[in-house]
Structure formats: structure tokens, C-alpha cells
Design a protein around this motif. Sequence first.
Motif, PDB file in Angstrom:
ATOM      1  N   MET A 175       0.850  -1.182   0.000  1.00 36.68           N
ATOM      2  CA  MET A 175       0.000   0.000   0.000  1.00 36.68           C
ATOM      3  C   MET A 175       0.890   1.237   0.000  1.00 36.68           C
ATOM      4  O   MET A 175       2.041   1.177   0.442  1.00 36.68           O
ATOM      5  N   SER A 176       0.300   2.314  -0.477  1.00 38.11           N
ATOM      6  CA  SER A 176       1.022   3.583  -0.413  1.00 38.11           C
ATOM      7  C   SER A 176       0.063   4.681   0.017  1.00 38.11           C
ATOM      8  O   SER A 176      -1.163   4.569  -0.171  1.00 38.11           O
ATOM      9  N   VAL A 177       0.625   5.717   0.611  1.00 36.63           N
ATOM     10  CA  VAL A 177      -0.188   6.823   1.118  1.00 36.63           C
ATOM     11  C   VAL A 177       0.642   8.089   1.030  1.00 36.63           C
ATOM     12  O   VAL A 177       1.885   8.047   1.116  1.00 36.63           O
ATOM     13  N   GLN A 178      -0.011   9.199   0.868  1.00 37.77           N
ATOM     14  CA  GLN A 178       0.684  10.476   0.861  1.00 37.77           C
ATOM     15  C   GLN A 178       0.933  10.916   2.304  1.00 37.77           C
ATOM     16  O   GLN A 178       0.120  10.671   3.211  1.00 37.77           O
ATOM     17  N   GLU A 179       2.037  11.587   2.473  1.00 39.46           N
ATOM     18  CA  GLU A 179       2.378  12.122   3.785  1.00 39.46           C
ATOM     19  C   GLU A 179       1.215  12.959   4.318  1.00 39.46           C
ATOM     20  O   GLU A 179       0.576  13.697   3.561  1.00 39.46           O
ATOM     21  N   ALA A 180       0.941  12.811   5.598  1.00 38.23           N
ATOM     22  CA  ALA A 180      -0.109  13.533   6.329  1.00 38.23           C
ATOM     23  C   ALA A 180      -1.505  12.950   6.133  1.00 38.23           C
ATOM     24  O   ALA A 180      -2.443  13.367   6.822  1.00 38.23           O
ATOM     25  N   SER A 224      -7.987  -4.268  12.010  1.00 39.76           N
ATOM     26  CA  SER A 224      -7.319  -3.356  11.088  1.00 39.76           C
ATOM     27  C   SER A 224      -6.560  -2.273  11.846  1.00 39.76           C
ATOM     28  O   SER A 224      -6.918  -1.907  12.972  1.00 39.76           O
ATOM     29  N   LEU A 225      -5.538  -1.775  11.203  1.00 38.67           N
ATOM     30  CA  LEU A 225      -4.688  -0.728  11.781  1.00 38.67           C
ATOM     31  C   LEU A 225      -4.877   0.557  10.992  1.00 38.67           C
ATOM     32  O   LEU A 225      -4.729   0.563   9.769  1.00 38.67           O
ATOM     33  N   LYS A 226      -5.192   1.637  11.692  1.00 42.41           N
ATOM     34  CA  LYS A 226      -5.314   2.937  11.062  1.00 42.41           C
ATOM     35  C   LYS A 226      -4.134   3.799  11.489  1.00 42.41           C
ATOM     36  O   LYS A 226      -3.858   3.948  12.684  1.00 42.41           O
ATOM     37  N   ILE A 227      -3.470   4.375  10.495  1.00 43.80           N
ATOM     38  CA  ILE A 227      -2.372   5.299  10.756  1.00 43.80           C
ATOM     39  C   ILE A 227      -2.823   6.678  10.306  1.00 43.80           C
ATOM     40  O   ILE A 227      -3.115   6.895   9.118  1.00 43.80           O
ATOM     41  N   SER A 228      -2.907   7.581  11.234  1.00 47.32           N
ATOM     42  CA  SER A 228      -3.335   8.951  10.926  1.00 47.32           C
ATOM     43  C   SER A 228      -2.102   9.841  10.755  1.00 47.32           C
ATOM     44  O   SER A 228      -1.041   9.577  11.325  1.00 47.32           O
ATOM     45  N   ASP A 229      -2.284  10.903   9.944  1.00 47.74           N
ATOM     46  CA  ASP A 229      -1.188  11.862   9.747  1.00 47.74           C
ATOM     47  C   ASP A 229       0.112  11.119   9.407  1.00 47.74           C
ATOM     48  O   ASP A 229       1.136  11.252  10.097  1.00 47.74           O
ATOM     49  N   SER A 230       0.071  10.319   8.359  1.00 50.78           N
ATOM     50  CA  SER A 230       1.209   9.467   7.999  1.00 50.78           C
ATOM     51  C   SER A 230       2.485  10.282   7.842  1.00 50.78           C
ATOM     52  O   SER A 230       2.479  11.391   7.289  1.00 50.78           O
ATOM     53  N   GLN A 231       3.579   9.685   8.315  1.00 52.06           N
ATOM     54  CA  GLN A 231       4.880  10.320   8.226  1.00 52.06           C
ATOM     55  C   GLN A 231       5.833   9.436   7.428  1.00 52.06           C
ATOM     56  O   GLN A 231       5.629   8.232   7.324  1.00 52.06           O
ATOM     57  N   LEU A 232       6.855  10.059   6.872  1.00 53.46           N
ATOM     58  CA  LEU A 232       7.813   9.302   6.053  1.00 53.46           C
ATOM     59  C   LEU A 232       8.415   8.140   6.843  1.00 53.46           C
ATOM     60  O   LEU A 232       8.692   7.072   6.290  1.00 53.46           O
ATOM     61  N   GLY A 233       8.588   8.336   8.130  1.00 55.35           N
ATOM     62  CA  GLY A 233       9.152   7.290   8.973  1.00 55.35           C
ATOM     63  C   GLY A 233       8.225   6.110   9.208  1.00 55.35           C
ATOM     64  O   GLY A 233       8.629   5.105   9.791  1.00 55.35           O
ATOM     65  N   ASP A 234       6.992   6.229   8.745  1.00 53.41           N
ATOM     66  CA  ASP A 234       6.069   5.096   8.858  1.00 53.41           C
ATOM     67  C   ASP A 234       6.279   4.079   7.745  1.00 53.41           C
ATOM     68  O   ASP A 234       5.684   2.994   7.779  1.00 53.41           O
ATOM     69  N   THR A 235       7.089   4.410   6.770  1.00 51.78           N
ATOM     70  CA  THR A 235       7.397   3.469   5.697  1.00 51.78           C
ATOM     71  C   THR A 235       8.044   2.226   6.287  1.00 51.78           C
ATOM     72  O   THR A 235       9.090   2.306   6.938  1.00 51.78           O
ATOM     73  N   ALA A 236       7.410   1.078   6.056  1.00 54.59           N
ATOM     74  CA  ALA A 236       7.874  -0.171   6.675  1.00 54.59           C
ATOM     75  C   ALA A 236       6.980  -1.317   6.236  1.00 54.59           C
ATOM     76  O   ALA A 236       5.940  -1.108   5.606  1.00 54.59           O
ATOM     77  N   MET A 237       7.401  -2.524   6.601  1.00 50.12           N
ATOM     78  CA  MET A 237       6.512  -3.688   6.540  1.00 50.12           C
ATOM     79  C   MET A 237       5.728  -3.719   7.842  1.00 50.12           C
ATOM     80  O   MET A 237       6.293  -3.532   8.926  1.00 50.12           O
ATOM     81  N   TYR A 238       4.447  -3.973   7.731  1.00 47.63           N
ATOM     82  CA  TYR A 238       3.598  -4.081   8.907  1.00 47.63           C
ATOM     83  C   TYR A 238       3.041  -5.495   8.988  1.00 47.63           C
ATOM     84  O   TYR A 238       2.434  -5.994   8.037  1.00 47.63           O
ATOM     85  N   PHE A 239       3.271  -6.115  10.129  1.00 45.01           N
ATOM     86  CA  PHE A 239       2.808  -7.481  10.342  1.00 45.01           C
ATOM     87  C   PHE A 239       1.728  -7.501  11.417  1.00 45.01           C
ATOM     88  O   PHE A 239       1.908  -6.960  12.510  1.00 45.01           O
ATOM     89  N   CYS A 240       0.649  -8.146  11.102  1.00 46.98           N
ATOM     90  CA  CYS A 240      -0.393  -8.434  12.070  1.00 46.98           C
ATOM     91  C   CYS A 240      -0.059  -9.781  12.714  1.00 46.98           C
ATOM     92  O   CYS A 240       0.414 -10.702  12.029  1.00 46.98           O
ATOM     93  N   ALA A 241      -0.268  -9.907  14.004  1.00 46.24           N
ATOM     94  CA  ALA A 241       0.106 -11.143  14.686  1.00 46.24           C
ATOM     95  C   ALA A 241      -0.923 -11.515  15.739  1.00 46.24           C
ATOM     96  O   ALA A 241      -1.558 -10.649  16.350  1.00 46.24           O
ATOM     97  N   LEU A 294       4.104  -0.863   3.446  1.00 42.87           N
ATOM     98  CA  LEU A 294       3.537   0.472   3.360  1.00 42.87           C
ATOM     99  C   LEU A 294       4.615   1.467   2.961  1.00 42.87           C
ATOM    100  O   LEU A 294       5.684   1.515   3.569  1.00 42.87           O
ATOM    101  N   THR A 295       4.304   2.257   1.963  1.00 48.68           N
ATOM    102  CA  THR A 295       5.200   3.335   1.531  1.00 48.68           C
ATOM    103  C   THR A 295       4.484   4.661   1.728  1.00 48.68           C
ATOM    104  O   THR A 295       3.364   4.837   1.237  1.00 48.68           O
ATOM    105  N   VAL A 296       5.132   5.558   2.446  1.00 51.34           N
ATOM    106  CA  VAL A 296       4.595   6.910   2.625  1.00 51.34           C
ATOM    107  C   VAL A 296       5.356   7.823   1.679  1.00 51.34           C
ATOM    108  O   VAL A 296       6.581   7.942   1.764  1.00 51.34           O
ATOM    109  N   ASN A 297       4.611   8.472   0.800  1.00 56.23           N
ATOM    110  CA  ASN A 297       5.217   9.339  -0.219  1.00 56.23           C
ATOM    111  C   ASN A 297       5.192  10.795   0.195  1.00 56.23           C
ATOM    112  O   ASN A 297       4.203  11.259   0.765  1.00 56.23           O
ATOM    113  N   PRO A 298       6.262  11.511  -0.097  1.00 54.38           N
ATOM    114  CA  PRO A 298       6.298  12.944   0.276  1.00 54.38           C
ATOM    115  C   PRO A 298       5.388  13.768  -0.613  1.00 54.38           C
ATOM    116  O   PRO A 298       4.995  13.360  -1.696  1.00 54.38           O
TER     117      PRO A 298
END
Lengths: 117, 115
Positions: free
Chosen positions: B11-16, B76-93, B111-115
Motif C-alpha cells: 500500500m502507499s499513502v501520501q504524507e499527512a 485493522s490498523l489505522k495510521i493517521s497523519d502518515s509520516q515518512l518514517g512510517d514506511t515499513a513492513m507491517y505485520f499483524c500477529a 507500506l510506503t509513505v510518499n512525500p
Amino acid sequence: DAMVIQNPRYQVTQFGKPVTLSCSQTLNHNVMYWYQQKSSQAPKLLFHYYDKDFNNEADTPDNFQSRRPNTSFCFLDIRSPGLGDAAMYLCATSSLRPGTILPYEQYFGPGTRLTVT
Amino acid sequence: AQTVTQSQPEMSVQEAETVTLSCTYDTSENNYYLFWYKQPPSRQMILVIRQEAYKQQNATENRFSVNFQKAAKSFSLKISDSQLGDTAMYFCAFMSQGGSEKLVFGKGTKLTVNP
């Protein structure tokens, strides 16, 4: 800082040549885990120690063994590495005490990337 | 045996902006724990958030929150106000209650957060 340390970060070994990966922790946690993570896949638990008690996963190959000489250290031994054993190996720790209600989180090390040539 | 399914490999998302990562699981147990772990590129895996199945209230940790639907076995996981540092693999466990804290991981969402 308290942490989980894995050495080396990168290990290259030859097909069939025994290799040992090490993990140490300064958290004084009583549970230590070894995971295998292949590219773009989820970590797969190989085995874990609850104190000195060794718990092997049913589908972990006999080629993989582990030692835990004390609370702080845990080793993963691969007796005869094959090409299919190339992966990232993650060590993790957690604290589990009798009567604990909530699980403590698992703290992961940075991993050792194993290449088999 | 428990299984965890993450249906979004990437997945990808724009910053913020806000992004939601999906996770479903299968278990016959009534009491258990669910986790989201983050694995940044070439860095170690860290815990983002956890949820106890016996709690109806959804867990939150700053910009991270979950939508836990026990009957639907959805987490499900919601990430608000996405930041560049949120770029990562996310594992549900998933973890059963009691025992030795064995985690069952999903395959992860990159997940890739784009500037």
C-alpha cells in the motif's frame, strides 16, 4: 540501553558447512525465540526457550538446533546449511512469569542475514 | 491452528494522510491477543500496538489505532497523519492466551509513505 543484539549481522557460509548465529540480551527476559524470515514472508518460529526449557516447533528441520547456556545468550546452530536455509534469522525475547495476565511484548534483534553459497 | 491473513501485500499513502491496513484471523479461542508489528527497511521489528480480545474498546497509541471486530475476526490498523518514517513492513500477529507467547504472523503489508 537494554536491547537484543545479534551477531553477526551478515553471515556467509558454504553449502554444508556448519554455522552458528548468536543472540544476546540485556533485558533479563526469560523467554528467547528464534525466527526464520525469508524474503517477503512472515517470520516463522523455529523454537524458543522458556528459561532452560527448549520448545521445538513441529515443522522445524532437524538441521536446526539451539543452545542457551545462560539467561543472556542463545545460539542457533545450522548443522548442514542448504541453499533453502538462506534467510534472515531473527532473535526475540519476552518476559513471561507464572500468573502473568497480559503478555509482554516480544523485543526483536536486528537479525542476521544468512547467505549460503 | 490459528491463521492470520493480510490481504494487502503493498500500500502507499501520501504524507499527512490516513491509511488503513487490513488483517483477519481465524481461531476457535475466545481469549487471545492481537498485535501490529512494524519492520522498517533494514531495521528491527518493533511493536506498534496491541489489543486484548476481552476488551471491547479499541486500542490507540498516538497516531495509531485499531478497529477490532471480534465477531468478524477482523483487526485493522489505522495510521493517521502518515509520516515518512512510517514506511515499513507491517505485520499483524495473533497470540493465544496463556502458554508461551507464541506469535502467529500474517504475511505482512509493505507500506510506503510518499512525500
